[in-house]
Scaffold this motif. Sequence first.
Motif, mmCIF file in Angstrom:
data_model
loop_
_atom_site.group_PDB
_atom_site.id
_atom_site.type_symbol
_atom_site.label_atom_id
_atom_site.label_comp_id
_atom_site.label_asym_id
_atom_site.label_seq_id
_atom_site.Cartn_x
_atom_site.Cartn_y
_atom_site.Cartn_z
ATOM 1 N N LEU A 185 -2.079 -10.641 6.255
ATOM 2 C CA LEU A 185 -0.979 -10.695 5.212
ATOM 3 C C LEU A 185 -0.117 -11.755 5.277
ATOM 4 C CD1 LEU A 185 -0.260 -6.776 4.819
ATOM 5 C CD2 LEU A 185 -1.307 -8.308 3.131
ATOM 6 N N GLN A 238 -4.929 -6.162 9.542
ATOM 7 C CA GLN A 238 -4.290 -6.207 8.036
ATOM 8 C C GLN A 238 -3.162 -6.795 7.769
ATOM 9 O OE1 GLN A 238 -4.307 -2.392 5.673
ATOM 10 N NE2 GLN A 238 -5.400 -1.413 7.353
ATOM 11 N N LEU A 239 -2.051 -6.398 9.015
ATOM 12 C CA LEU A 239 -0.685 -7.217 8.930
ATOM 13 C C LEU A 239 -0.969 -8.485 8.978
ATOM 14 C CD1 LEU A 239 0.992 -4.619 10.978
ATOM 15 C CD2 LEU A 239 1.172 -5.122 8.621
ATOM 16 N N PRO A 269 0.734 -1.254 -0.138
ATOM 17 C CA PRO A 269 0.095 0.102 -0.100
ATOM 18 C C PRO A 269 0.814 1.259 -0.064
ATOM 19 C CG PRO A 269 0.149 -0.987 2.158
ATOM 20 C CD PRO A 269 0.704 -1.856 1.265
ATOM 21 N N LYS A 300 5.307 -6.848 2.884
ATOM 22 C CA LYS A 300 3.931 -6.875 3.675
ATOM 23 C C LYS A 300 3.564 -5.517 4.395
ATOM 24 C CE LYS A 300 4.274 -11.345 4.681
ATOM 25 N NZ LYS A 300 4.998 -11.788 3.745
ATOM 26 N N ALA A 314 0.860 -2.050 5.979
ATOM 27 C CA ALA A 314 -0.529 -1.739 6.287
ATOM 28 C C ALA A 314 -0.661 -0.430 6.852
ATOM 29 C CB ALA A 314 -1.540 -2.603 7.085
ATOM 30 N N ILE A 339 -5.102 -1.825 11.989
ATOM 31 C CA ILE A 339 -3.697 -2.425 11.141
ATOM 32 C C ILE A 339 -3.246 -3.780 11.724
ATOM 33 C CG2 ILE A 339 -1.965 -1.458 12.857
ATOM 34 C CD1 ILE A 339 -0.910 0.306 10.510
#
Lengths: 408, 408
Positions: B274, B270-271, B13, B162, B164, B267
Amino acid sequence: MDIAPSPLAQPFPAIPPVAGVTLRIARARYKQWDRCDLTYVELAPGTTVAGVFTRNVCCSTEVEMGREQVLLGSARALVVNAGNSNAFTGFRGREAVEQIMAQVAQHLECKPSDVFVSSTGVIGVPLPLDKAEAGVAAALNAVPCSWEDAANTIGTTDTFAKGAVATAVIGDRTVTLAGIIKGSGMIAPDMATMLGYIFTDAAVDPAFLQSALSAASDTSFNCITVDSDTSTSDTVLAFATGEAGNMPIASFDDTGADAFAAALFDICRQLSHLVVRDGEGAQKFIEIEVTGADSDESARRIGLAIANSPLVKTAIAGEDANWGRVVMAVGKAGEPADRDKLAIRFADKWVAQAGLAVDSYDEAPVAEHLKGQDISVGVDLGLGDGKAKVWTCDLTHGYISINADYRS
Amino acid sequence: MDIAPSPLAQPFPAIPPVAGVTLRIARARYKQWDRCDLTYVELAPGTTVAGVFTRNVCCSTEVEMGREQVLLGSARALVVNAGNSNAFTGFRGREAVEQIMAQVAQHLECKPSDVFVSSTGVIGVPLPLDKAEAGVAAALNAVPCSWEDAANTIGTTDTFAKGAVATAVIGDRTVTLAGIIKGSGMIAPDMATMLGYIFTDAAVDPAFLQSALSAASDTSFNCITVDSDTSTSDTVLAFATGEAGNMPIASFDDTGADAFAAALFDICRQLSHLVVRDGEGAQKFIEIEVTGADSDESARRIGLAIANSPLVKTAIAGEDANWGRVVMAVGKAGEPADRDKLAIRFADKWVAQAGLAVDSYDEAPVAEHLKGQDISVGVDLGLGDGKAKVWTCDLTHGYISINADYRS
């Protein structure tokens, strides 16, 4: 899907008849296959029974009923269905088991609770009443068969027939213990189930038989693992016909009790190892010995954490002396361990001691050992006297092929 | 060994700079490779810190020291070594970590305890002092780099970078949270390690940061699994520089505390996802939702039992709607469950209810769902209000290839 015999397969042993035990098999056609899939074992009046069962709380009707039946201590027959586990089938599954019990009880003129039923195979499909009835009727009238025939008939996707034999001297009698087992080969969407049966002509009080079987299971069936998954139907039953005519064993103070318990453990150990040797995709048989643990139970848990670790199992499949993965598995077991006292060996070669690699570590002999079929891993915790041995197989492409490549 | 990017990979991102955080990378050459493998993050004076660490009792020196350092609550720098985990290396490993802390502390004129060190890679080999020293020296003088460069540098056998980002409004300030993570790709004899770092310009009291991070981890990092194995080095650290100038958050009563905690959870989620998306051999991302359990913790354990079951994971790899394996996994979790109240769904299609297959079960839409990359499995226990979501990936030939086919 056709699966080749396990490279770890062993020939079926010569097992003599056990007085009071008659084996018969028949075709119930639970699946679209041309093989016997119903095993019927008739037991002499007076036979005692003990059992150990899966701890899976979503267990099958057969397991639920079997648990209650062993409390009564007597048995006259065993019926094993292969190809349909009848698990997770609610009241419909219970109806099928009760029908089989009633049918056999009528034939033998015994109580339905003296008829034990096990089933293994697909989950979620009620055992068809018509096929079960016809199969049982055929089996009741079949000619007696061999141990090997029975061992093949209780199997589903096992790649070889598994049996074991042991003897014990009780007073002036020599008693025989014979066992057959199935397990650990499977095809999706079927579920692996370990079903083991031990038969002896010894006269044994059911309470003693239960305590001896439970103790033997703790260090045999409860110390093996293929993939950490626990079947809904796992069952081991021991039947004692008493036909050998020994003085019945009712406690460890009785003549021959120690010898009988030792023979029972011997046969449980043999049978449990055969299951591992038919583990899905197995290329190597692995013994993990844990010593120096806080307690025996702690040692067993650490051993199982190692045996269930996909990273340890794939490392051994790759013949890689990756002892770091053993350290990891010890550490994740949730049991007392002190990293800086830990020692690890492959075969008799220590690779790590006191929390770090041994200075003179020579990988050559370890690599040579890992090329073999029988692998020995040792872990010493350096904490106490707790010890345990557990057995497993490696994790290979064969496991994935058996369980993922085929679709229902 | 060359591993293709995960089919579940996501693009890196756009992450803006976070005030008070400067990223630098260098070549320490911990392995024979031509890439940066040392990451150095400089943090503004006044930065607070919190952390969560592996529960593996055979943890690395870095983890042991990190646990003590976060109690002090302040940070000035982070050094991440890739290619050598420095785990199970005894006093030699500790010497290397202390050297790095001293070297950075001298450069920044701060306390050694303000310098956090993580390492990931091969186990059992002490981090070489000379390479670490030269690598740190190079990194201290390197030009600042991007988030994506740093994410690539902390990786070992990760197949994609990876990262976020999230934001939160605290009073009149909008704060940024940026995170990078590595994990779940590995090559024997290296050990997978999840290392995650979150940076924010928010001003946050370290005790509040710790409680918010712990809470967020419980339902993110602690609810993912690739293969049930727990690294000796797993670490997630959160750093708050305070440069956004908001009123410092010290409790949930403070302005913006809820918004900050929500962004931190966002976050972390998200992490953690991933990492699953880069799971070894992963072809499918699986969300398992457990409802109706006795408690949230019970739901989480049942979810992890399902997520860790090799039979469930291979069934999904094979796109096989084998809900019997889900039943089995629920039953083996050791948590309260009633077989006859159990319901199971794939996507929004219930396949079993009240302990048996639904009467009108149509496999077609379920089979269609299983062909996709994002799989949803639901289990309702029918017992209480406990619920949890866990995430995992399928178990494929790729996992075996990565972990068994390559030898050290």
